[in-house]
Design an enzyme around this catalytic site. Structure first.
Site, PDB file in Angstrom:
ATOM      1  N   CYS A 119     -17.754 -34.254 -76.172  1.00 38.25           N
ATOM      2  CA  CYS A 119     -16.392 -34.397 -76.682  1.00 38.25           C
ATOM      3  C   CYS A 119     -16.414 -34.687 -78.166  1.00 38.25           C
ATOM      4  O   CYS A 119     -15.385 -34.620 -78.820  1.00 38.25           O
ATOM      5  CB  CYS A 119     -15.653 -35.496 -75.934  1.00 38.25           C
ATOM      6  SG  CYS A 119     -16.306 -37.127 -76.288  1.00 38.25           S
ATOM      7  N   GLY A 120     -17.569 -35.065 -78.684  1.00 37.38           N
ATOM      8  CA  GLY A 120     -17.705 -35.241 -80.113  1.00 37.38           C
ATOM      9  C   GLY A 120     -17.526 -36.667 -80.591  1.00 37.38           C
ATOM     10  O   GLY A 120     -18.074 -37.030 -81.611  1.00 37.38           O
TER      11      GLY A 120
END
Length: 280
Positions: A119-120
């Site tokens: 998701c970063g």
């Protein structure tokens, strides 16, 4: 068949038995269907585990190279001394050997990313820890709309894993005429972009000539990764988020999205005039 880097990495697709169904029609016999493989990738720097990413188990050297850059662990591929890929029964361990000075700096960082699904930002403890690109003026050449049109027309042909499984994202690097020079695929959109960035870094390619094309939405993280890499233009198949637009403006990044074969929407920056001669 989808490309996998030999010799160690597991296949990126697998056959499973499933029953095709047409509504209102007679039942069909079960048959083998190719599905995308998703597996835990344990990224280790030196002897210290850093993150577990759920990803397609292909192009893992490219993946950890791009990931290391966009996570701010390295500033370039030359700070990575070696990469070892070790498949296990329940996943893959990828060990990255950093240059001594860079490893010492890495040890000083405090992160908790175990269990991320690309998701970063999961595991980032404060806003200040989010990796941010430099807002310096970008020297990249603007690309014309015809280049985007050219790349979109052939993008499907460069996605063998998606043709097989209908389940993965792709990130492509295109030159200023729209020719696709490199593509990487993954079940995660961030992973696909990290793989592509890593591949270009390892090839010593210049990010100022050409543009990125991704088959996902343009989120904040995708804009950041593109800017950290040094790209001047990001083209996305789906729409951008509000923060992606805000960051692209701040970074001087041209962001075009909702890209289809008949057009796209330019949210920030500008494309080159069609009469401009593109230096090759």
């Amino acid at each position: 068949m989808p490309r996998n880097n030999p010799p160690a990495q597991p296949p990126a697709s697998a056959a499973v038995t499933a029953e095709p169904l047409r509504f209102g029609a007679a039942r069909a016999e079960a048959r083998d269907v190719e599905i995308a493989v998703e597996t835990p990738i344990n990224i280790v720097y030196g002897n210290m585990p850093y993150a577990v990413m759920m990803a397609s188990p292909s192009d893992l050297e490219d993946f950890v190279t791009g990931f290391s850059l966009t996570e701010g662990i390295v500033r370039g591929a030359d700070e990575i001394r070696g990469i070892a890929v070790e498949p296990k029964e329940d996943g893959v361990i990828v060990t990255v050997e950093l240059a001594p000075g860079r490893f010492r700096e890495h040890l000083a960082r405090r992160r908790n990313l175990s269990g991320r699904t690309s998701c970063g930002l999961c595991g980032v403890e404060t806003i200040e820890e989010i990796p941010m690109a430099d807002a310096a003026t970008r020297a990249s050449r603007a690309v014309p709309a015809t280049a985007i049109e050219t790349a979109l027309a052939v993008l499907d042909e460069h996605q063998p894993l998606n043709q097989l499984t209908c389940a993965v994202h792709a990130a492509a690097w295109c030159d200023a005429s729209g020719a696709i020079l490199a593509v990487r695929e993954d079940v995660g959109r961030h992973n696909a972009l990290d793989k592509l960035i890593g591949a270009r870094l390892r090839a010593g390619a210049d990010a100022s000539e050409g543009f990125l094309l991704v088959t996902s939405r343009a989120s904040f993280e995708m804009v950041e990764k593109a800017a950290i890499f040094g790209a001047g233009t990001l083209v996305a198949i789906s729409a951008p988020t509000s923060l992606a637009i805000e960051r692209a403006k701040h970074l001087g990044l041209t962001l075009a999205a909702v890209a289809r074969r008949d057009g796209c929407i330019v949210f920030t920056g500008a494309l080159a005039p069609e009469t401009e001669t593109i230096a090759r």
